[in-house]
Design an enzyme around this catalytic site. Structure first.
Site, PDB file in Angstrom:
ATOM      1  N   SER A 102      26.975  41.212  33.989  1.00 58.78           N
ATOM      2  CA  SER A 102      27.981  40.976  34.714  1.00 58.78           C
ATOM      3  C   SER A 102      29.427  40.599  33.920  1.00 58.78           C
ATOM      4  O   SER A 102      29.910  41.332  33.450  1.00 58.78           O
ATOM      5  CB  SER A 102      27.721  39.683  35.690  1.00 58.78           C
ATOM      6  OG  SER A 102      28.469  39.612  36.642  1.00 58.78           O
ATOM      7  N   ASP A 241      34.645  42.973  38.128  1.00 61.95           N
ATOM      8  CA  ASP A 241      33.973  42.607  36.763  1.00 61.95           C
ATOM      9  C   ASP A 241      33.160  43.433  36.164  1.00 61.95           C
ATOM     10  O   ASP A 241      33.021  44.887  36.692  1.00 61.95           O
ATOM     11  CB  ASP A 241      33.233  41.038  36.984  1.00 61.95           C
ATOM     12  CG  ASP A 241      31.950  41.451  37.589  1.00 61.95           C
ATOM     13  OD1 ASP A 241      31.935  42.280  38.634  1.00 61.95           O
ATOM     14  OD2 ASP A 241      30.996  40.443  37.510  1.00 61.95           O
ATOM     15  N   ASP A 243      30.170  44.497  36.444  1.00 61.07           N
ATOM     16  CA  ASP A 243      28.929  45.111  36.853  1.00 61.07           C
ATOM     17  C   ASP A 243      29.616  45.378  38.444  1.00 61.07           C
ATOM     18  O   ASP A 243      28.813  45.984  39.404  1.00 61.07           O
ATOM     19  CB  ASP A 243      27.794  44.537  36.941  1.00 61.07           C
ATOM     20  CG  ASP A 243      27.693  43.454  37.474  1.00 61.07           C
ATOM     21  OD1 ASP A 243      28.829  42.642  37.948  1.00 61.07           O
ATOM     22  OD2 ASP A 243      26.600  42.889  38.069  1.00 61.07           O
ATOM     23  N   ASP A 245      30.470  43.437  40.833  1.00 61.54           N
ATOM     24  CA  ASP A 245      29.888  42.765  42.240  1.00 61.54           C
ATOM     25  C   ASP A 245      30.767  41.342  42.394  1.00 61.54           C
ATOM     26  O   ASP A 245      30.567  40.763  43.511  1.00 61.54           O
ATOM     27  CB  ASP A 245      28.405  42.365  41.801  1.00 61.54           C
ATOM     28  CG  ASP A 245      28.165  41.197  40.815  1.00 61.54           C
ATOM     29  OD1 ASP A 245      29.199  41.104  40.075  1.00 61.54           O
ATOM     30  OD2 ASP A 245      26.940  40.879  40.677  1.00 61.54           O
TER      31      ASP A 245
END
Length: 446
Positions: A102, A241, A243, A245
């Site tokens: 993440s 960010d 990834d 999400d």
């Protein structure tokens, strides 16, 4: 295995160190494969990843584990985490996997799992998988070993789906948008969606090299996008960010709007439109007290959960709610997604801009935040500072000092060896004194 494997959001750690090693990944793939195998002819798993160098290593190890239990593997390549949730359902897979840490630096990596419904696994499922991992998994017979192949149109499928969440008949013509993809998983999808909807796109953080994900860019460093918004006179900045999400927004003046402000806007608009199920927003204990007061004044409920978008989604599903998220920028709209989706949340904000011909600055500040401070205290492995009597005494005294007009939240991070000391109060001097006292006691206990 003495240490707990699963944390707040799957398995996470420093690459090539426990638990992010090839042997753990391979054995974990085998355990998850055994857990999810159903009585069907074709057992499927989809695996996506972000742009970290270690992603290649973890991807291959997981693939080997899944194949050994007879699962057929579809390799998606670099795609956002929400794309994995979507494609798990779309491809009728038994399980979905996202390899990503993440917002963490490139030296870290992680593994997130999705069930066949596209939602992240429950604590109970993770406990059963951990038990399988500890007991060992018998491999499939040679003739039942799975096959692996690249799924070439994964990115295109997600792009097309993301566009369907934008209101039909609307376009982004005339809007100049800065999008910062954090050199991460959305470096191709996010600019494509915005451009195909008609925007003039200025893309930054779209040159991943395996080691620069989240490095001075993206949602954890919104100042980079803010500078570009001012420089290019853009109408809005979108910060994702690693990834994709999470979402942080920048208005045309370069001011930052966090997840609380974005959730506050969507909740308010949806409530007026009759779209907010249960007239409730689900968020976490970290969300600002100002957001709660704003929503309550409008007759909108706000429910808090533990930190982690997984817990937010669990409460949303249990209560039949359709909007939730975190201050950090995870926004979950279960009418469209099964997990946080920064791009689709941004499209919702952009639709309000287009429909009302409003500037980002008019939408991005819906409430006045109560002053909030967050201090992170790093501790060594094995230490338990929150159990110390002196720390508990400092917390109790702080709660008494802020009683009635503020709050304190002290918690251990689920993804890093950190104690997070957070407080809110209108009197910032009093707040700082209380938090510093607690921090000092935590440091001493460490």
């Amino acid at each position: 295995m003495a240490e707990k494997l699963f944390g707040t959001d799957g398995v996470r750690g420093r690459a090539n160190s426990w638990p992010m090693t090839t042997d753990v990944a391979m054995n974990l793939g085998a355990a998850v494969g055994r857990y999810f195998r159903r009585d069907t002819q074709d057992h499927r798993v989809v695996i996506g990843k972000d742009t970290r160098l270690s992603g290649y290593m973890i991807e291959n190890a997981l693939t080997a584990g899944f194949l050994s239990t007879g699962m057929n593997v579809f390799l998606l390549g670099p795609v956002p985490t929400p794309a994995v949730g979507y494609l798990t359902r779309s491809l009728r897979a038994d399980v979905g996997v996202m390899i990503s840490a993440s917002h963490n630096p490139a030296s870290d990596n992680g593994i997130k799992f999705f069930g066949p419904d596209g939602f992240k696994l429950s604590d109970e499922a993770e406990d059963e998988i951990t038990a399988l991992l500890s007991a060992g998994v018998a491999p499939a017979a040679p003739e039942n070993i799975g096959r692996a192949r690249r799924f070439e149109d994964a990115r295109g499928r997600y792009v097309e789906y993301a566009k369907t969440t934008f209101p039909a008949g609307l376009r982004l013509d005339g809007l100049r948008i800065v999008v910062d993809c954090a050199n991460g998983a959305a470096y191709r999808t996010a600019p494509a969606v915005l451009w195909e909807l008609g925007a003039e796109v200025i893309a930054i953080g779209v040159e991943p090299n395996g080691t620069n994900i989240n490095a001075k860019c993206g949602s954890t460093h919104p100042e980079t996008a803010a500078q570009k918004v001012i420089e290019t006179r853009a109408d809005i900045g979108i910060c994702l960010d690693g990834d994709a999400d999470r979402l942080i927004l920048i208005d045309e003046a370069g001011r930052v709007a966090d997840g609380d402000q974005i959730m506050g806007l969507i909740a308010t608009r949806w409530a007026k439109m009759g779209k907010l199920k249960g007239d409730t927003l689900v968020t976490t204990v970290m969300s600002n007290l100002g957001l709660e007061r704003h929503l309550n004044a409008l007759g909108i409920n706000m429910e808090r959960t533990n930190v982690g978008d997984r817990y937010v989604v669990e409460r949303m599903r249990a209560g039949g709610f359709n909007l939730g998220g975190e201050q950090s920028g995870h926004l979950v709209m279960t009418d469209h997604t099964t997990t946080g989706d920064g791009l689709i949340a941004a499209l919702q904000f952009l639709s309000f801009m287009v429909q009302g011909h409003e500037k980002a600055s008019a939408l991005a500040r819906v409430f006045t935040p109560v002053p909030q401070r967050l201090i992170n205290v790093r501790f060594r492995a094995g230490a338990t500072p929150l159990e110390a009597d002196a720390v508990q005494a400092a917390i109790a005294k702080g709660e008494k000092d802020l009683a009635g007009a503020g709050r304190i939240l002290i918690r251990k991070s689920g993804t890093e060896p950190l104690i997070r000391v957070m407080g809110e109060h209108q009197d910032t001097a009093k707040l700082d004194a209380v938090l510093n006292s607690i921090v000092d006691s935590v440091k001493a206990a460490c």
